[in-house]
Design an enzyme around this catalytic site. Sequence first.
Site, short mmCIF file in Angstrom:
data_model
loop_
_atom_site.label_atom_id
_atom_site.label_comp_id
_atom_site.label_asym_id
_atom_site.label_seq_id
_atom_site.Cartn_x
_atom_site.Cartn_y
_atom_site.Cartn_z
N HIS A 75 0.84 -1.24 0.06
CA HIS A 75 0.13 -0.02 -0.08
C HIS A 75 0.78 1.37 -0.02
O HIS A 75 0.96 1.95 -1.02
CB HIS A 75 -0.96 0.00 1.11
CG HIS A 75 -2.01 1.12 1.36
ND1 HIS A 75 -2.12 1.85 0.26
CD2 HIS A 75 -2.94 1.50 2.16
CE1 HIS A 75 -3.26 2.48 0.53
NE2 HIS A 75 -3.48 2.49 1.83
N HIS B 27 -1.53 0.22 -11.79
CA HIS B 27 -2.21 0.76 -10.52
C HIS B 27 -3.41 -0.28 -10.39
O HIS B 27 -4.09 -0.62 -11.36
CB HIS B 27 -2.78 1.93 -10.46
CG HIS B 27 -2.98 2.51 -9.02
ND1 HIS B 27 -4.54 2.51 -8.64
CD2 HIS B 27 -2.46 3.40 -8.17
CE1 HIS B 27 -4.56 2.91 -7.36
NE2 HIS B 27 -3.30 3.65 -7.15
N ASP C 66 3.81 7.18 -7.89
CA ASP C 66 4.88 6.61 -6.86
C ASP C 66 6.21 6.62 -7.87
O ASP C 66 7.17 6.62 -7.03
CB ASP C 66 4.65 5.44 -6.51
CG ASP C 66 3.65 5.33 -5.44
OD1 ASP C 66 3.41 6.08 -4.41
OD2 ASP C 66 2.52 4.66 -5.62
#
Length: 423
Positions: A264, A305, A363
């Site tokens: 996560h 994702h 990210d």
Amino acid sequence: MTDKKAQLLVDGKTIDLPMYSGTVGPDVIDVRSLVSEGLFTYDPGFVSTAACESAITYIDGGKGVLLHRGYAIDDLAENSDYLELCHLLLHGELPTKEESEAFRATVRNHTMVHDQVNQFFRGFRRDAHPMAIMCGVVGALSAFYHDSMDITEAQDREIAGFRLIAKMPTIAAMCYKYSIGQPFMYPNNDLGYAENFLHMMFSTPAGDVKFDPAIVRAMDRIFMLHADHEQNASTSTVRLAGSTGANPFACIASGIAALWGPAHGGANEAVLSMLNEIGDVANIDEFVAKAKDKNDPFRLMGFGHRVYKNFDPRAKVMRETCEEVLSVLGLENDPLLKIAKRLEQIALEDEYFIARKLYPNVDFYSGIILKAIGIPESMFTVIFAMSRTIGWFAHWNEMVSENYRIGRPRQLYKGYDKRDYPA
């Protein structure tokens, strides 16, 4: 709402189930009546289950859309800042100039933590992970700020919200300072939210560190881009904990614990580790081949994702911010950025990645930015947690403000039936 119905046929019996429509997004089938028929639904990971109604955030993963109260995340990142986004998530509307000033003033008034919290830190080992410390300290806030924890009172919830928004940067910076043996830095309320965090991270009593406005803006954007992401694992954890009537500090601590899981909250740290492992642009083809080999355990991190099946709308903002930060710091030729840019190009052009919708996500670049600013990898998830606190709190507050039930998922039992105890 809609008057449409779905029909479920079970052993020759037809069960009518109501269907509801949201503002946008797919319709949902209300299966709550199935329990009276002796049935449960089976949905591991809750990937097809809407467990609540919410008006805060909407994601269309197929189109690459992320809306906060109806505003696109890239518009917010371009025109707003983190505290305005906090106001939006909490109250449903962007603040007027007067509302914004009042909101910021209230946050400034709550940036300090109780002095005894300083002593609380001493119970942790110096080499403890900052997330372990943050989880414990945030959970303990209920022992220091128990004067306004009647969750049935809107005013008490508002005070708790301001305390969390204001104190999380202070606590996060304290976690870092404690881990490196430096004295805690008090907040400087003459500074903005993001700059104040950087001040508490990097200044010392011997001298203040000044930051280029581009660095401050980058930090603020990282906060914004991680502020909320609908019903993810940590937000769902906060809601489930909150459904028991637990106080908001305990609920946020549960969200921090869920975020700590590497699946996560640890993605940007994993991206940085991957870029370091690749090491040089010349090695990229070798590692891309490894990523395509289903028998090779190597995976390219920062691509694809769970929700977005097109592109992550936050990634473009993060990429532009990354380039700006590295330019200001004179790191345009940073080897990690060169690797990242080449990997992004491959992902956007190579049929293997296109077919699997493996586009760069938020990210992919955030770790490079944080590293360039000087923030250690152990603090990446702490900053994620600090940023996401407003989202967690907004969802908790939305739930508690309405009629809600304690969460109680069901199961498909596969163990023994009743057995006799051996003689």
